[in-house]
Design a protein around this motif. Structure first.
Motif, PDB file in Angstrom:
ATOM      1  N   LEU A  14       0.853  -1.194   0.000  1.00  0.00           N
ATOM      2  CA  LEU A  14       0.000   0.000   0.000  1.00  0.00           C
ATOM      3  C   LEU A  14       0.887   1.241   0.000  1.00  0.00           C
ATOM      4  O   LEU A  14       2.010   1.206   0.519  1.00  0.00           O
ATOM      5  CB  LEU A  14      -0.888   0.028   1.253  1.00  0.00           C
ATOM      6  CG  LEU A  14      -1.694  -1.228   1.563  1.00  0.00           C
ATOM      7  CD1 LEU A  14      -2.477  -1.032   2.870  1.00  0.00           C
ATOM      8  CD2 LEU A  14      -2.649  -1.555   0.417  1.00  0.00           C
ATOM      9  N   ARG A  20      -3.831   0.508  -2.993  1.00  0.00           N
ATOM     10  CA  ARG A  20      -3.132  -0.744  -3.276  1.00  0.00           C
ATOM     11  C   ARG A  20      -2.286  -0.609  -4.544  1.00  0.00           C
ATOM     12  O   ARG A  20      -2.776  -0.191  -5.586  1.00  0.00           O
ATOM     13  CB  ARG A  20      -4.150  -1.876  -3.450  1.00  0.00           C
ATOM     14  CG  ARG A  20      -3.485  -3.230  -3.587  1.00  0.00           C
ATOM     15  CD  ARG A  20      -4.514  -4.313  -3.710  1.00  0.00           C
ATOM     16  NE  ARG A  20      -5.180  -4.566  -2.433  1.00  0.00           N
ATOM     17  CZ  ARG A  20      -6.114  -5.493  -2.275  1.00  0.00           C
ATOM     18  NH1 ARG A  20      -6.484  -6.237  -3.298  1.00  0.00           N
ATOM     19  NH2 ARG A  20      -6.671  -5.683  -1.104  1.00  0.00           N
ATOM     20  N   THR A  47       1.156  -7.677   4.446  1.00  0.00           N
ATOM     21  CA  THR A  47       0.852  -6.387   3.815  1.00  0.00           C
ATOM     22  C   THR A  47       1.809  -5.336   4.373  1.00  0.00           C
ATOM     23  O   THR A  47       1.981  -5.240   5.604  1.00  0.00           O
ATOM     24  CB  THR A  47      -0.595  -5.959   4.124  1.00  0.00           C
ATOM     25  OG1 THR A  47      -1.487  -7.033   3.772  1.00  0.00           O
ATOM     26  CG2 THR A  47      -0.990  -4.707   3.341  1.00  0.00           C
ATOM     27  N   GLN A  49       3.267  -1.076   4.018  1.00  0.00           N
ATOM     28  CA  GLN A  49       2.851   0.257   3.548  1.00  0.00           C
ATOM     29  C   GLN A  49       4.086   1.135   3.354  1.00  0.00           C
ATOM     30  O   GLN A  49       4.957   1.189   4.227  1.00  0.00           O
ATOM     31  CB  GLN A  49       1.904   0.911   4.558  1.00  0.00           C
ATOM     32  CG  GLN A  49       1.325   2.223   4.051  1.00  0.00           C
ATOM     33  CD  GLN A  49       0.155   2.697   4.889  1.00  0.00           C
ATOM     34  OE1 GLN A  49       0.111   2.459   6.112  1.00  0.00           O
ATOM     35  NE2 GLN A  49      -0.798   3.370   4.252  1.00  0.00           N
TER      36      GLN A  49
END
Ligand code: SF4
Length: 257
Positions: A14, A20, A47, A49
């Motif tokens: 992200l 995304r 995930t 960022q």
């Protein structure tokens, strides 16, 4: 890990605004976190960022498949039921709101005119197409227009003009966006001449003449005519064309039949 593609584990990525981006391998994601280049958001699915926003290229606008007739009304001059079958169907498929107009003082004798009109009415009703009918027969006006010009082609130009001028006038009167004619479906009619006459009429009355080569629907016209069991005439319409049909001759300039 978020997913496994081709045996390689991948991680979601992200940007700082939470949008995304393209995924990367889990090894690369782990390395970026350990180097302080990304923050771990979630372990399962993996995930990360990024600390910055990524400007994504604008999405291409979806191509609009607009149809030529979408949202437009058209007045269709109808010469007979059979020629209306494919033409009405096709114009509707193009998005036109189609209404028919009956104006054919060229069809002789009167009983034949009425028989063709009845067939046209039957078809229009069966497919829910409004059919405007011009009052009167005006056979005398037709004959007056072509007298002295009876040869094939010459008389047809006057015949087309009479019918398309009237269609253009009614189209303007009734507020249609455009007009056209079923005559364009027939290989027996002169399409170039029809186009010429139609465009002149459109210019004179101030309404668009929709020209299209409907002849590609000629065989479909035959199929639909049989399906609807419509009356099929065997000559074009005027007394001259009837004589030509049954004698196999053509009226030539300066030669009477
Ligand atoms: S042959 Fe057909 S198009 Fe030509 S003048 Fe006669 S009815 Fe009209």
């Amino acid at each position: 890990m978020s997913s496994v593609e081709d045996g390689m584990k991948t991680a979601w990525v992200l940007d700082s605004k939470g949008r995304r981006l393209a995924p990367c391998s889990s090894e690369k994601a782990t390395m970026m976190v350990s180097q302080g280049k990304a923050t771990l958001i979630c372990e399962e699915p993996l995930t990360i960022q990024l600390p910055y926003a990524v400007e994504l290229p604008p999405r291409p606008e979806p191509v609009q498949q607009t149809q030529v007739g979408e949202g437009r009304s058209i007045l269709l001059h109808t010469c007979c039921g059979p020629c209306s079958t494919y033409t009405i169907t096709h114009l509707r498929e193009q998005g036109f709101d189609v209404s028919g107009l009956w104006y054919n003082p060229n069809v002789h004798p009167y009983a034949e005119h009425q028989r063709r009109l009845a067939s046209m009415r039957t078809y229009a009703e069966s497919v829910g197409t409004p059919l405007l009918c011009e009052e009167g027969y005006e056979m005398s006006d037709f004959l007056r227009n072509v007298v002295g010009r009876e040869s094939h082609g010459e008389r047809c130009r006057h015949c087309y003009r009479m019918r398309l001028n009237r269609t253009a006038r009614v189209a303007v009167r009734e507020g249609f966006d455009a007009f056209t004619t079923t005559l364009l479906v027939s290989p027996h009619q002169d399409q170039d001449m029809l186009r010429d006459v139609g465009e002149v009429a459109g210019g004179e009355f101030g309404v668009e003449f929709h020209f299209e080569n409907f002849r590609r629907g000629w065989s479909e016209r035959g199929r639909l005519t049989r399906e609807h069991n419509l009356y099929r005439q065997d000559y074009c319409g005027c007394v001259y064309s009837e004589w030509e049909r049954y004698t196999g001759q053509r009226i030539r300039p300066g030669v009477s039949g």
